[in-house]
Scaffold this motif. Structure first.
Motif, mmCIF file in Angstrom:
data_model
loop_
_atom_site.group_PDB
_atom_site.id
_atom_site.type_symbol
_atom_site.label_atom_id
_atom_site.label_comp_id
_atom_site.label_asym_id
_atom_site.label_seq_id
_atom_site.Cartn_x
_atom_site.Cartn_y
_atom_site.Cartn_z
ATOM 1 N N ALA A 94 0.824 -1.209 0.000
ATOM 2 C CA ALA A 94 0.000 0.000 0.000
ATOM 3 C C ALA A 94 0.859 1.261 0.000
ATOM 4 N N ILE A 95 2.098 1.140 0.509
ATOM 5 C CA ILE A 95 3.010 2.279 0.555
ATOM 6 C C ILE A 95 3.824 2.388 -0.727
ATOM 7 N N ARG A 96 4.390 1.268 -1.162
ATOM 8 C CA ARG A 96 5.293 1.252 -2.315
ATOM 9 C C ARG A 96 4.553 1.586 -3.610
ATOM 10 N N GLY A 97 5.034 2.618 -4.303
ATOM 11 C CA GLY A 97 4.432 3.020 -5.572
ATOM 12 C C GLY A 97 3.209 3.894 -5.416
ATOM 13 N N ASN A 98 2.702 3.988 -4.199
ATOM 14 C CA ASN A 98 1.504 4.775 -3.936
ATOM 15 C C ASN A 98 1.858 6.002 -3.093
ATOM 16 N N GLN A 99 2.295 5.778 -1.854
ATOM 17 C CA GLN A 99 2.690 6.882 -0.985
ATOM 18 C C GLN A 99 4.171 7.253 -1.150
ATOM 19 N N ILE A 100 4.991 6.265 -1.492
ATOM 20 C CA ILE A 100 6.415 6.486 -1.770
ATOM 21 C C ILE A 100 6.726 5.904 -3.134
ATOM 22 N N SER A 101 7.270 6.734 -4.032
ATOM 23 C CA SER A 101 7.609 6.282 -5.384
ATOM 24 C C SER A 101 9.087 6.514 -5.662
ATOM 25 N N MET A 102 9.578 5.844 -6.704
ATOM 26 C CA MET A 102 10.998 5.931 -7.027
ATOM 27 C C MET A 102 11.203 6.079 -8.523
ATOM 28 N N ILE A 103 12.088 7.007 -8.886
ATOM 29 C CA ILE A 103 12.542 7.137 -10.281
ATOM 30 C C ILE A 103 13.876 6.416 -10.351
ATOM 31 N N CYS A 179 0.338 8.322 -8.488
ATOM 32 C CA CYS A 179 -0.561 8.292 -7.329
ATOM 33 C C CYS A 179 -0.326 9.464 -6.377
ATOM 34 N N THR A 180 0.323 10.509 -6.883
ATOM 35 C CA THR A 180 0.627 11.705 -6.084
ATOM 36 C C THR A 180 1.304 11.320 -4.760
ATOM 37 N N PRO A 181 2.526 10.805 -4.821
ATOM 38 C CA PRO A 181 3.192 10.307 -3.606
ATOM 39 C C PRO A 181 3.575 11.425 -2.646
ATOM 40 N N LYS A 182 3.728 11.051 -1.377
ATOM 41 C CA LYS A 182 4.230 11.979 -0.368
ATOM 42 C C LYS A 182 5.738 12.124 -0.451
ATOM 43 N N LEU A 183 6.407 11.032 -0.885
ATOM 44 C CA LEU A 183 7.861 11.001 -0.961
ATOM 45 C C LEU A 183 8.283 10.461 -2.316
ATOM 46 N N LEU A 184 9.165 11.193 -2.983
ATOM 47 C CA LEU A 184 9.712 10.760 -4.264
ATOM 48 C C LEU A 184 11.205 10.511 -4.094
ATOM 49 N N ASP A 211 4.266 21.795 -6.808
ATOM 50 C CA ASP A 211 2.842 21.525 -7.061
ATOM 51 C C ASP A 211 2.266 20.537 -6.050
ATOM 52 N N PHE A 212 3.031 19.475 -5.752
ATOM 53 C CA PHE A 212 2.513 18.398 -4.912
ATOM 54 C C PHE A 212 2.921 18.530 -3.444
ATOM 55 N N GLY A 213 3.930 19.350 -3.138
ATOM 56 C CA GLY A 213 4.398 19.503 -1.768
ATOM 57 C C GLY A 213 5.066 18.271 -1.206
ATOM 58 N N MET A 214 5.607 17.423 -2.066
ATOM 59 C CA MET A 214 6.197 16.158 -1.615
ATOM 60 C C MET A 214 7.642 16.343 -1.148
#
Length: 338
Positions: A94-103, A179-184, A211-214
């Motif tokens: 639920a966290i991976r790729g949704n709340q926290i994403s990675m480039i 998913c508009t993550p909190k952390l990128l 824009d997203f405040g992440m």
């Protein structure tokens, strides 16, 4: 002040081997990520930057484990310790790729070559946002347009090999932001790009963050990029964070010999009469198997003295928010007090 979104406390990462003792790749790392701010994690290749980032998403190899420390994350359902979650658990998914994403560093090895860009982004949106395929595709097209891909609707039907390096990187960013993550987490996202495209990607990341405040964890070895995009910096060497603080404070007065060596190896614009050769860092990063008991930089440090090989230096405050692990700082302070 904003409350920390993610706090890494005293985290170590080891890799097991059937023939050898466990190898400690990351040693007692402390990092803090705050909404709307960028922390740059810098150092040479092999210093543990990517391993640290992958630990946050629990994407480590099967022979890796986190024997000590915490990764405290302010999740939507409450504060959780990611280090204690199973990589395949429902909570971690639920966290991976949704709340926290990675480039990831190299899009061609991260994107599926047999699926279109649109299908790959659609899948993430459908999985986490529970949208219909039609609405997911509209969201995908909007994201591709937002990251500056021309002809977004047509490009959504393209395969990765049909796009240039810059467009593939933009598609990776769109996927990470689906998913508009909190952390990128951006793992050297501009390394393989030309300088013009690199500048465009950095501008894009800054705008999207606004824009997203992440929060953003930006991994790089390019100090020029750090100066342009980061608020704070953590310098990593052989799995140790040897210096960290406000980026301008650290650049203005670097205290650890490794940080100083990194900065001395960067070319600067100077008058012709003042031109000098770059000062390279002698030697290479040792294998984690050969890690010194004390300071990790001992074998390459021109200032190493008696305590360095056998005693790990403490985190020494330099100024508010600026700390370094170096026996020289402790030695100078003791002499001043004597």
């Amino acid at each position: 002040m904003n409350q920390p979104l993610l706090s890494i406390k005293d985290m170590s990462i080891t890799f097991s081997s059937p023939d050898e003792a466990d190898i400690e790749a990351v040693r007692q790392v402390d990092l803090v990520l705050t909404p709307g701010k960028t922390l740059a994690l810098v150092g040479e290749s092999g210093c543990g930057k990517s391993v640290t980032a992958r630990a946050v998403l629990r994407l480590l190899d099967k022979n890796a484990r986190i024997p000590k420390g915490e990764i405290l994350y302010d999740a939507e359902g409450g504060r959780v310790d990611i280090a204690r979650l199973h990589p395949d658990s429902t909570a971690m998914r639920a966290i991976r790729g949704n709340q926290i994403s990675m480039i990831f560093q190299e899009p061609m090895s991260s994107l599926s070559p047999v699926h279109t860009i649109g299908d790959q982004i659609d899948e993430i949106i459908i999985l986490h946002q529970r949208l219909s395929p039609k609405k997911a595709r509209e969201r995908t097209i909007s994201l591709l347009d937002q990251v500056g891909i021309p002809g977004a609707r047509d490009r959504s039907n393209a395969y990765p090999f049909e796009l240039s390096g810059g467009l593939r990187q933009r598609a990776m960013i769109a996927m990470a932001l689906a998913c508009t993550p909190k952390l990128l987490i951006a793992d050297e996202p501009t390394t393989a790009l030309d300088v013009t495209t690199q500048a465009q990607i950095l501008d894009l990341l800054r705008q999207l963050q606004a824009d997203f405040g992440m929060a953003m964890l930006f991994i790089t070895h390019d100090l020029g990029v750090v100066a342009e995009i980061a608020d704070d910096i953590a310098v990593m060497y052989l799995g140790d964070v040897v210096e960290q603080g406000d980026v301008f404070e650290v650049f203005r007065a670097p205290k650890h010999p490794y940080t100083q060596a990194l900065m001395n190896s960067v070319p600067r614009l100077q008058r012709k009469a003042e031109r000098t050769r770059l000062t390279p860092i002698k030697g290479t990063v040792p294998s984690p198997k050969d890690r010194p008991v004390g300071c990790a930089f001992t074998s390459r440090c021109p200032h190493a003295f008696a305590p360095c090989p056998g005693q790990r230096p403490e985190r020494t405050p330099v100024s508010p928010g600026h700390v370094a692990r170096c026996h020289l700082l402790t030695h100078v302070r003791e002499e001043a007090l004597a």
